[in-house]
Design a protein around this motif. Structure first.
Motif, mmCIF file in Angstrom:
data_model
loop_
_atom_site.group_PDB
_atom_site.id
_atom_site.type_symbol
_atom_site.label_atom_id
_atom_site.label_comp_id
_atom_site.label_asym_id
_atom_site.label_seq_id
_atom_site.Cartn_x
_atom_site.Cartn_y
_atom_site.Cartn_z
ATOM 1 N N UNK A 14 5.702 -34.523 27.119
ATOM 2 C CA UNK A 14 4.294 -34.256 26.829
ATOM 3 C C UNK A 14 4.010 -34.201 25.330
ATOM 4 N N UNK A 15 5.020 -33.911 24.527
ATOM 5 C CA UNK A 15 4.809 -33.846 23.080
ATOM 6 C C UNK A 15 4.413 -35.192 22.497
ATOM 7 N N UNK A 16 4.709 -36.268 23.216
ATOM 8 C CA UNK A 16 4.384 -37.613 22.739
ATOM 9 C C UNK A 16 3.146 -38.199 23.406
ATOM 10 N N UNK A 17 2.513 -37.434 24.273
ATOM 11 C CA UNK A 17 1.364 -37.936 25.017
ATOM 12 C C UNK A 17 0.072 -37.623 24.257
ATOM 13 N N UNK A 18 -0.646 -38.650 23.832
ATOM 14 C CA UNK A 18 -1.922 -38.424 23.130
ATOM 15 C C UNK A 18 -3.080 -38.332 24.119
ATOM 16 N N UNK A 19 -3.095 -37.277 24.889
ATOM 17 C CA UNK A 19 -4.007 -37.183 26.015
ATOM 18 C C UNK A 19 -4.674 -35.810 26.003
ATOM 19 N N UNK A 20 -5.905 -35.749 26.416
ATOM 20 C CA UNK A 20 -6.632 -34.483 26.422
ATOM 21 C C UNK A 20 -6.193 -33.555 27.555
ATOM 22 N N UNK A 21 -5.379 -34.046 28.474
ATOM 23 C CA UNK A 21 -4.941 -33.214 29.587
ATOM 24 C C UNK A 21 -3.607 -32.525 29.318
ATOM 25 N N UNK A 22 -3.080 -32.658 28.102
ATOM 26 C CA UNK A 22 -1.763 -32.106 27.793
ATOM 27 C C UNK A 22 -1.728 -30.596 28.013
ATOM 28 N N UNK A 23 -2.748 -29.881 27.599
ATOM 29 C CA UNK A 23 -2.756 -28.424 27.761
ATOM 30 C C UNK A 23 -2.651 -28.042 29.234
ATOM 31 N N UNK A 24 -3.397 -28.708 30.079
ATOM 32 C CA UNK A 24 -3.328 -28.434 31.520
ATOM 33 C C UNK A 24 -1.953 -28.787 32.080
ATOM 34 N N UNK A 25 -1.377 -29.851 31.584
ATOM 35 C CA UNK A 25 -0.067 -30.276 32.066
ATOM 36 C C UNK A 25 1.031 -29.326 31.608
ATOM 37 N N UNK A 26 0.908 -28.782 30.394
ATOM 38 C CA UNK A 26 1.864 -27.774 29.930
ATOM 39 C C UNK A 26 1.756 -26.537 30.813
ATOM 40 N N UNK A 27 0.541 -26.091 31.092
ATOM 41 C CA UNK A 27 0.355 -24.943 31.982
ATOM 42 C C UNK A 27 0.978 -25.203 33.352
ATOM 43 N N UNK A 28 0.804 -26.406 33.863
ATOM 44 C CA UNK A 28 1.346 -26.741 35.181
ATOM 45 C C UNK A 28 2.873 -26.685 35.184
#
Length: 84
Positions: A14-28
């Protein structure tokens, strides 16, 4: 692969993903890690392993993403450490 290893692998990805959903994905992924352990003390230890590894990682440690992950983990640890 252990739950901690799986979590770290996903966080690294996820550290390399330039996506606005990263925060939600980290929480998941942190939710998934917590679900892998029954006792709050085990969850705290697993979260601490993730925190230490992200902090030490040269690629993510000092970045805004790394700081976000560390703060997210710290908040979860504080919540688990509070008496019921």
């Amino acid at each position: 692969m252990t739950p901690v290893s799986r979590c770290l692998h996903t966080v690294d990805h996820l550290s390399a993903v330039p996506d606005s959903t990263v925060a939600d994905r980290v929480d998941a992924v942190l939710d998934e890690l917590e679900r892998a352990y029954r006792k709050p003390s085990e969850r705290i230890v697993a979260l601490e392993a993730v925190l230490q590894e992200v902090s030490r990682n040269r690629r993510t440690g000092g970045t805004p993403f790394g700081r976000f992950v560390c703060r997210s983990v710290e908040r979860r640890q504080e919540r688990l450490a509070r008496p019921a």
